[in-house]
Design a protein around this motif. Sequence first.
Motif, mmCIF file in Angstrom:
data_model
loop_
_atom_site.group_PDB
_atom_site.id
_atom_site.type_symbol
_atom_site.label_atom_id
_atom_site.label_comp_id
_atom_site.label_asym_id
_atom_site.label_seq_id
_atom_site.Cartn_x
_atom_site.Cartn_y
_atom_site.Cartn_z
ATOM 1 N N HIS A 277 0.824 -1.210 0.000
ATOM 2 C CA HIS A 277 0.000 0.000 0.000
ATOM 3 C C HIS A 277 0.857 1.259 0.000
ATOM 4 O O HIS A 277 0.322 2.365 0.033
ATOM 5 C CB HIS A 277 -0.929 0.022 1.218
ATOM 6 N N GLY A 278 2.174 1.080 -0.004
ATOM 7 C CA GLY A 278 3.070 2.230 -0.056
ATOM 8 C C GLY A 278 3.621 2.678 1.276
ATOM 9 O O GLY A 278 4.441 3.606 1.327
ATOM 10 N N GLY A 279 3.208 2.047 2.367
ATOM 11 C CA GLY A 279 3.738 2.419 3.677
ATOM 12 C C GLY A 279 5.181 1.968 3.837
ATOM 13 O O GLY A 279 5.601 0.947 3.290
ATOM 14 N N LYS A 280 5.970 2.733 4.583
ATOM 15 C CA LYS A 280 7.395 2.460 4.739
ATOM 16 C C LYS A 280 7.667 1.587 5.964
ATOM 17 O O LYS A 280 6.951 1.638 6.966
ATOM 18 C CB LYS A 280 8.173 3.773 4.869
ATOM 19 N N PHE A 281 8.716 0.784 5.857
ATOM 20 C CA PHE A 281 9.190 0.020 7.009
ATOM 21 C C PHE A 281 10.690 -0.212 6.853
ATOM 22 O O PHE A 281 11.267 0.007 5.788
ATOM 23 C CB PHE A 281 8.439 -1.312 7.153
ATOM 24 N N TYR A 282 11.303 -0.624 7.943
ATOM 25 C CA TYR A 282 12.727 -0.954 7.942
ATOM 26 C C TYR A 282 12.887 -2.469 7.816
ATOM 27 O O TYR A 282 12.080 -3.243 8.336
ATOM 28 C CB TYR A 282 13.381 -0.509 9.249
ATOM 29 N N LYS A 283 13.968 -2.877 7.156
ATOM 30 C CA LYS A 283 14.247 -4.316 7.049
ATOM 31 C C LYS A 283 15.722 -4.591 7.313
ATOM 32 O O LYS A 283 16.606 -3.859 6.873
ATOM 33 C CB LYS A 283 13.827 -4.856 5.686
ATOM 34 N N PHE A 284 15.951 -5.663 8.058
ATOM 35 C CA PHE A 284 17.290 -6.131 8.408
ATOM 36 C C PHE A 284 17.352 -7.604 8.022
ATOM 37 O O PHE A 284 16.610 -8.431 8.565
ATOM 38 C CB PHE A 284 17.546 -5.956 9.907
ATOM 39 N N LEU A 285 18.230 -7.929 7.074
ATOM 40 C CA LEU A 285 18.183 -9.232 6.428
ATOM 41 C C LEU A 285 19.444 -10.059 6.722
ATOM 42 O O LEU A 285 20.542 -9.521 6.883
ATOM 43 C CB LEU A 285 18.053 -9.051 4.909
ATOM 44 N N LYS B 145 27.777 -4.507 10.510
ATOM 45 C CA LYS B 145 27.493 -5.616 9.601
ATOM 46 C C LYS B 145 26.403 -5.205 8.617
ATOM 47 O O LYS B 145 25.381 -4.632 9.001
ATOM 48 C CB LYS B 145 27.034 -6.838 10.399
ATOM 49 N N ASN B 146 26.625 -5.496 7.342
ATOM 50 C CA ASN B 146 25.647 -5.179 6.304
ATOM 51 C C ASN B 146 24.475 -6.159 6.387
ATOM 52 O O ASN B 146 24.645 -7.358 6.183
ATOM 53 C CB ASN B 146 26.316 -5.260 4.935
ATOM 54 N N ALA B 147 23.301 -5.661 6.705
ATOM 55 C CA ALA B 147 22.093 -6.497 6.787
ATOM 56 C C ALA B 147 21.071 -6.025 5.754
ATOM 57 O O ALA B 147 19.868 -5.999 6.007
ATOM 58 C CB ALA B 147 21.505 -6.456 8.186
ATOM 59 N N THR B 148 21.576 -5.659 4.566
ATOM 60 C CA THR B 148 20.694 -5.179 3.504
ATOM 61 C C THR B 148 20.425 -6.242 2.445
ATOM 62 O O THR B 148 19.628 -6.025 1.542
ATOM 63 C CB THR B 148 21.291 -3.939 2.818
ATOM 64 N N LYS B 149 21.114 -7.396 2.550
ATOM 65 C CA LYS B 149 20.902 -8.476 1.593
ATOM 66 C C LYS B 149 20.548 -9.760 2.333
ATOM 67 O O LYS B 149 21.046 -10.005 3.432
ATOM 68 C CB LYS B 149 22.163 -8.688 0.750
ATOM 69 N N GLU B 150 19.718 -10.567 1.702
ATOM 70 C CA GLU B 150 19.285 -11.813 2.337
ATOM 71 C C GLU B 150 20.440 -12.799 2.455
ATOM 72 O O GLU B 150 21.327 -12.851 1.601
ATOM 73 C CB GLU B 150 18.152 -12.440 1.530
#
Length: 572
Positions: free
Chosen positions: A22-30, A57-62
């Motif tokens: 729906h376009g709402g923003k969230f943060y993600k740590f992968l 530590k880079n947590a932007t990629k799975e």
Amino acid sequence: MSDPVVEIEQGKLKGSLGADYHGGKFYKFLGIPYAKAPIGELRFKAPQPPDSWSGIKNATKEGPECPASDMYFTYFIGNEDNCLNLNVYTKELPNKNESKCLNKPVMVWIHGGAFICGSNKTELYGPDYLMTQDIVLVTINYRLGILGFASFKDQSLGVPGNAGLKDQRMALKWVQNNITHFGGDPNNVTIFGESAGAASVHYLTLSPTTEGLFHKAIVQSGSALNNWAWGKNNSGEIAKFLGYKETDEKAILDRLKKESAKNIINAQKKSKELFSASQTRPWGPVVEPASPDAILTAHPTEIMHSQGGRKIPLIIGYNSGEGIFFELVRKTIPGLELPKNLEHEIPFELGLEKGGEKSKEVADKLKKAYFDDNHCNEEDIENVYKLKGDTNFIHSIQRTIKLQAKHSHQPVYAYRMSLVGPLNYFHTFAMAKYFKTAIFYSFLSKLSTNYLPLAKSSVQGLLKNVPKKDLNGVVHADDLLYLFPTFYTPSIIKGSPEDLYIQRFVKLWTNFAKHGEPTPDLEESLSHVKWKPVNHENLEFLDIGHDLKMIENIDGERLKLWDEIYEAHLKV
């Protein structure tokens, strides 16, 4: 919102931004490690706490999948390095300058895949639907197949089994120790899963070693009472499939520790599983000898009959056409035929010897009940699906509902999903006319993102053109498409019927996570329906269809026969 940095017990993590559908923003740590890599001497053993790191530590990629065969195409994927990882999604992070905790409800997803495949990858379980709600979502990996469920009899070897379940327990410990840094409340954790993930959730509720790690549970299309959810001591099978001549378990284990994960997974494919209730699967949870690491020391049937599972609020249910899954199995296992001898459809749990008088008597009852005393054939395919659904899924799930309601003072909410619509992707897969085409385009999209638009448009076309003469019921796993977008899911138009169905599912599940009750208010979006907990003597279900409604004793006549069979033959 800018790229976030969070500090947890092991060190600092750099995340990234995401957007819900729906376009709402969230943060993600992968790809966050929650345990040490299960390699070398740690292979097959209970997981160990993760190592710390310096810097950010880079947590932007799975992270990688745990080694397995791809869920669709069976080629080898994953690696053991950092496969014990999880993803965290949150709409809000605590302010470093304030001591106030956000205390958002936490939902921890445990994926399915028959204990042999699957992962937490966003291509299968995207957060875009659930993150429209104010929760913290965690999705986890765990070891699979031989690597996750090797079980040796020799206790001195330290491989009693259930490493995959112990991974799940370790991930929940990580949540307890770290989720406040992402705005989550460690005292309000809901675990949920589907199929083998649902059985895993149920197993976790049966283990005293998980006390305090979660507070509510959602069990979708699976249970620890399903026969397919049990494994066995399997050193002999492992040796046979890998071509080992050794029979001594220590010698087998020494060789396995040096074997590549790819060789192990490829050898595992030699085990042909036929979706039969009469067979014990080689890979799955087992009863362990008592030890500090043991997660299951009594059989789930014994536990459920004597005391039930953890006394916590529970949602549990299934799809109306679970047995149509057999059609997918027939398409992936060459030569798999319709059941000819109904003795093979009798669950092995009942202990009836094939060819014996009691076994033949039960088989005759099944033949009369499902096929009017005729032999089953392609013309009776709907009844085959009913039989397969009842023996492999529905009856054991209903037994679980009744036993949990009997022993627990906490509410048990039962449901049946009957909604058939354009998002029921596995329903379309089950139809021979479309199966190979849909799989082909899905495959192209996995090879390269350049093919993704083609894959999506092709799959959407398939889904829109399901023939009027259709299979009745919601196929196993089709409920997932209303909780998680996948790499092949079509775009959802806000305000469309599909959007309404997604939001209904999401609100029921997240309401439960927030309040311990799926319908705390009579919302218009939930059809003003109050979802009532069951009474173990009179089962009331929420039917999740195009509308929501409460119904009683569904599938009653067929399941009454199974109740009688179990009452006569189950030894507890």
